[in-house]
Design an enzyme around this catalytic site. Structure first.
Site, PDB file in Angstrom:
ATOM      1  N   LYS A 192     -72.127  11.752  -5.834  1.00  0.00           N
ATOM      2  CA  LYS A 192     -70.906  10.896  -5.635  1.00  0.00           C
ATOM      3  C   LYS A 192     -69.602  11.518  -5.511  1.00  0.00           C
ATOM      4  CE  LYS A 192     -67.824   8.253  -7.959  1.00  0.00           C
ATOM      5  NZ  LYS A 192     -66.818   8.502  -6.848  1.00  0.00           N
ATOM      6  N   GLU A 268     -68.660  18.246 -17.673  1.00  0.00           N
ATOM      7  CA  GLU A 268     -67.844  19.292 -17.654  1.00  0.00           C
ATOM      8  C   GLU A 268     -66.632  18.394 -17.565  1.00  0.00           C
ATOM      9  OE1 GLU A 268     -68.519  22.185 -17.911  1.00  0.00           O
ATOM     10  OE2 GLU A 268     -70.447  22.567 -17.343  1.00  0.00           O
ATOM     11  N   CYS A 303     -58.930  21.930 -14.308  1.00  0.00           N
ATOM     12  CA  CYS A 303     -59.555  21.863 -15.657  1.00  0.00           C
ATOM     13  C   CYS A 303     -59.099  22.873 -16.618  1.00  0.00           C
ATOM     14  CB  CYS A 303     -60.727  21.263 -15.644  1.00  0.00           C
ATOM     15  SG  CYS A 303     -61.815  22.965 -14.783  1.00  0.00           S
ATOM     16  N   GLU A 402     -53.825  16.370 -22.026  1.00  0.00           N
ATOM     17  CA  GLU A 402     -54.383  17.256 -20.482  1.00  0.00           C
ATOM     18  C   GLU A 402     -53.212  16.348 -19.503  1.00  0.00           C
ATOM     19  OE1 GLU A 402     -57.893  16.578 -18.293  1.00  0.00           O
ATOM     20  OE2 GLU A 402     -57.830  18.645 -17.539  1.00  0.00           O
TER      21      GLU A 402
HETATM   22  P1  NAD Z   1     -62.221  11.296 -13.345  1.00  0.00           P
HETATM   23  O1  NAD Z   1     -63.018  11.047 -14.512  1.00  0.00           O
HETATM   24  O2  NAD Z   1     -61.464   9.970 -13.120  1.00  0.00           O
HETATM   25  O3  NAD Z   1     -63.209  11.005 -11.990  1.00  0.00           O
HETATM   26  C1  NAD Z   1     -64.282  11.900 -11.796  1.00  0.00           C
HETATM   27  C2  NAD Z   1     -65.294  11.195 -10.978  1.00  0.00           C
HETATM   28  O4  NAD Z   1     -65.767  10.130 -11.954  1.00  0.00           O
HETATM   29  C3  NAD Z   1     -64.834  10.761  -9.873  1.00  0.00           C
HETATM   30  O5  NAD Z   1     -65.874  10.809  -8.590  1.00  0.00           O
HETATM   31  C4  NAD Z   1     -64.627   9.251 -10.092  1.00  0.00           C
HETATM   32  O6  NAD Z   1     -65.035   8.367  -8.885  1.00  0.00           O
HETATM   33  C5  NAD Z   1     -65.887   9.151 -10.990  1.00  0.00           C
HETATM   34  N1  NAD Z   1     -65.849   7.947 -11.995  1.00  0.00           N
HETATM   35  C6  NAD Z   1     -64.720   7.083 -12.367  1.00  0.00           C
HETATM   36  N2  NAD Z   1     -65.028   6.088 -13.114  1.00  0.00           N
HETATM   37  C7  NAD Z   1     -66.392   6.172 -13.312  1.00  0.00           C
HETATM   38  C8  NAD Z   1     -67.247   5.527 -13.973  1.00  0.00           C
HETATM   39  N3  NAD Z   1     -66.813   4.395 -14.832  1.00  0.00           N
HETATM   40  N4  NAD Z   1     -68.512   5.688 -13.941  1.00  0.00           N
HETATM   41  C9  NAD Z   1     -69.065   6.673 -13.229  1.00  0.00           C
HETATM   42  N5  NAD Z   1     -68.287   7.548 -12.459  1.00  0.00           N
HETATM   43  C10 NAD Z   1     -66.939   7.371 -12.280  1.00  0.00           C
HETATM   44  O7  NAD Z   1     -61.550  12.614 -13.029  1.00  0.00           O
HETATM   45  P2  NAD Z   1     -60.487  13.032 -11.939  1.00  0.00           P
HETATM   46  O8  NAD Z   1     -59.330  12.319 -12.039  1.00  0.00           O
HETATM   47  O9  NAD Z   1     -61.645  12.882 -10.560  1.00  0.00           O
HETATM   48  O10 NAD Z   1     -60.734  14.425 -12.139  1.00  0.00           O
HETATM   49  C11 NAD Z   1     -60.013  15.224 -12.995  1.00  0.00           C
HETATM   50  C12 NAD Z   1     -60.608  15.581 -14.342  1.00  0.00           C
HETATM   51  O11 NAD Z   1     -61.560  16.521 -14.223  1.00  0.00           O
HETATM   52  C13 NAD Z   1     -59.549  16.348 -15.379  1.00  0.00           C
HETATM   53  O12 NAD Z   1     -59.740  15.904 -16.631  1.00  0.00           O
HETATM   54  C14 NAD Z   1     -60.188  17.573 -15.212  1.00  0.00           C
HETATM   55  O13 NAD Z   1     -60.126  18.551 -16.245  1.00  0.00           O
HETATM   56  C15 NAD Z   1     -61.662  17.352 -14.952  1.00  0.00           C
HETATM   57  N6  NAD Z   1     -62.312  18.622 -14.353  1.00  0.00           N
HETATM   58  C16 NAD Z   1     -63.322  19.370 -14.898  1.00  0.00           C
HETATM   59  C17 NAD Z   1     -63.683  20.428 -14.474  1.00  0.00           C
HETATM   60  C18 NAD Z   1     -64.845  21.298 -15.172  1.00  0.00           C
HETATM   61  O14 NAD Z   1     -65.527  22.273 -14.770  1.00  0.00           O
HETATM   62  N7  NAD Z   1     -64.764  21.367 -16.765  1.00  0.00           N
HETATM   63  C19 NAD Z   1     -63.533  20.921 -13.091  1.00  0.00           C
HETATM   64  C20 NAD Z   1     -62.618  20.196 -12.479  1.00  0.00           C
HETATM   65  C21 NAD Z   1     -62.158  18.985 -13.054  1.00  0.00           C
END
Ligand code: NAD
Length: 499
Positions: A192, A268, A303, A402
């Site tokens: 997804k 992650e 991130c 963050e």
């Molecule tokens: P998010 O957690 O809001 O969303 C991430 C994904 O999860 C999206 O595809 C979203 O649709 C999905 N999602 C949302 N609610 C969900 C649920 N209840 N159940 C299952 N899936 C769900 O994060 P974001 O805003 O898309 O991305 C930013 C975050 O990602 C930041 O915290 C960033 O640090 C982190 N990030 C981490 C890494 C890493 O490698 N550690 C890399 C990139 C981003």
């Protein structure tokens, strides 16, 4: 097609761009079962790019069933390693051949500067897919030191159906970091993409099919996290959920696993990464250039963004001055302009959240020394200046949470010990960097920092050969990239025989 970073070439490519808007299930494009769609937006101007299939649990069921069938058939999971490698290498070369188009999809859809999509995200994506493919027929399995009567093999087998959830900040790259090792290990995948950024992942699934990856092995389901993401992670026939995103949603995934089939979960998550500048740091110009990239690259929507600059007080003023000198020349504007270094925030609500942190920083008494304003308000996008707060205390909200935007907290310290204590005083532990002329001193500090990747005298996350993931609340159980990522998409099996 590679894309020339020239306005004329980009305009011509934009004229031809096509958005794939449907789910990709069992080797075919398909609308959502309800026929519902949602609008995917260009963050640069707030305008709609296309209507995308808003998938539902019924679509997840279809995709998981297709993935399960493909897995059990053995067409991919039991394919001879050298043959799987050949197909995945073809996939990598098709992605490379279409790199310009995919770069543009991410620039348009995620607001990422095209120069970064072309020069960083796409080469990393292709390299990641090819590297994991290359590994397939070079890994040997083991025998155990049992007895002659009990020859024993310890083998690795693919886990099965792997659900994958990726974020919007590096759409194609995060997809590659997940599917590269999982497909190489022989799993079937249901992915997804983030709601905001579906296009590059859907295009990848189409290219995977063209490369010869069997139907059902790589499915992409666009839609909302709380609907599609949750349905994948609660599904009783999904064996593993590999997630990149926020710690908040990561916690939900652990709950979904506990309340369903105890599927394996890899998280992650986010960070609040320190950049530690010791009193003997070499070459402040280099430190400033790295610090600017670490904090503001990808608009801080990163991130591993180095959002806390922990610097010896004797160097602080000179370093901050150099930093400002660098970022004032970064052009903010439309991501498809090849001169743009800073694009928009992903969406208005996120931009407002970042501006909220800037207001909080001012109220908490941090000293705003650069930026802090919203730019280009008439564009329809939400652009924010690179923003630097000086004299930040590590207890302030802007130093603890963050922000995921272009906001840097400068925290002065008086000793190496204090620098390490402040750097480690965080719930996160994704990345850290440190600067010192003395390699013995640098090594001691590198060992003391609690982070998954520590860069010395540079800002780097390593490359595909090195694992990437976090300590503490930055991660759970897994790593992206490297042989460690490859192994985590497999189960260990012991085969014990009696002669
Ligand atoms: P998010 O957690 O809001 O969303 C991430 C994904 O999860 C999206 O595809 C979203 O649709 C999905 N999602 C949302 N609610 C969900 C649920 N209840 N159940 C299952 N899936 C769900 O994060 P974001 O805003 O898309 O991305 C930013 C975050 O990602 C930041 O915290 C960033 O640090 C982190 N990030 C981490 C890494 C890493 O490698 N550690 C890399 C990139 C981003």
């Amino acid at each position: 097609m590679s894309l020339k970073l020239e306005t004329k070439a980009i305009k011509a490519a934009l004229g031809k761009i096509k958005f794939r808007t449907q789910a990709f299930i069992n080797g075919k494009f398909t609308p959502s079962s309800s026929g519902k769609t949602y609008a995917a937006i260009n963050p640069a101007n707030g305008k709609k790019l296309a209507d995308v299939a808003a998938c539902e649990p019924a679509d997840v069921n279809r995709a998981v069933a297709a993935a399960r069938r493909s897995f059990e058939s053995g067409a991919w999971s039991r394919m001879k390693p050298a043959d799987r490698k050949k197909i995945l290498l073809k996939f990598a070369s098709l992605v490379e051949a279409n790199a310009g188009e995919i770069a543009l999809l991410d620039a348009l859809n995620a607001g990422k500067p095209i120069v970064d999509c072309v020069n960083i995200d796409m080469p990393d994506t292709v390299n990641c897919l090819a590297w994991h493919a290359e590994l397939i027929d070079k890994l040997y399995e083991r025998t155990a030191p049992t007895s002659i009567e009990n020859p024993t093999m310890i083998v690795r087998e693919p886990i099965g159906v792997v659900g994958m959830i990726v974020p919007w900040n590096f759409p194609v790259q995060m997809t590659a970091w997940k599917i590269g090792p999982a497909l190489a290990a022989g799993n079937s995948v249901v992915l997804k993409p983030a709601k905001q950024t579906p296009f590059s992942a859907i295009r990848l699934a189409e290219l995977a099919a063209e490369a010869g990856i069997p139907a059902g092995v790589f499915n992409v389901i666009p839609g909302f996290g709380s609907v599609v993401g949750q349905a994948i992670c609660r599904h009783m026939d999904v064996d593993m959920a590999a997630f990149t995103g926020s710690a908040e949603v990561g916690r939900e995934l652990l709950r979904y696993s506990a309340e369903s089939n105890l599927k394996r979960v890899i998280l992650e998550l986010g960070g609040k990464s320190p950049q530690v500048v010791l009193a003997d740091a070499p070459d402040l110009d280099l430190v400033a250039a790295n610090a600017a990239n670490a904090a503001f690259w990808n608009m801080g929507e990163n991130c591993s963004s180095g959002s806390r600059l922990i610097v010896h007080r004797s160097l602080k003023d000179a370093l901050v001055k150099k930093l400002i000198g660098i970022v004032k020349d970064w052009k903010t504007g439309d991501p498809v302009d090849p001169d743009t270094r800073m694009g928009p925030m992903i969406e208005k609500s996120h931009g407002e959240k970042v501006m909220g942190y800037i207001e909080t920083g001012k109220k908490e008494g941090a000293k705003l020394v650069y930026g802090g304003r919203r730019l280009l308000p008439d564009s329809g996008g939400f652009y924010i200046e690179a923003t630097i707060f000086d004299e930040v205390k590590n207890s302030m909200k802007i130093a603890r949470e963050e922000i995921f935007g272009p906001v840097l907290s400068v925290i002065p310290v008086k000793s190496d010990e204090e620098a390490v204590a402040v750097a480690n005083d965080t719930n996160y532990g994704l990345a850290a960097s440190l600067y010192s002329k003395d390699l013995s001193r640098a090594h001691r500090v590198a060992r003391a920092l609690r982070a998954g990747t520590v860069s010395v005298n540079c800002y780097s996350e390593g490359d595909v050969t090195t694992p990437f993931g976090g300590f503490k609340e930055s991660g759970f159980f897994g790593r992206d990239k490297s042989i460690y990522a490859h192994e985590q998409y497999s189960e260990l099996k012991t085969i014990w025989m009696q002669l």
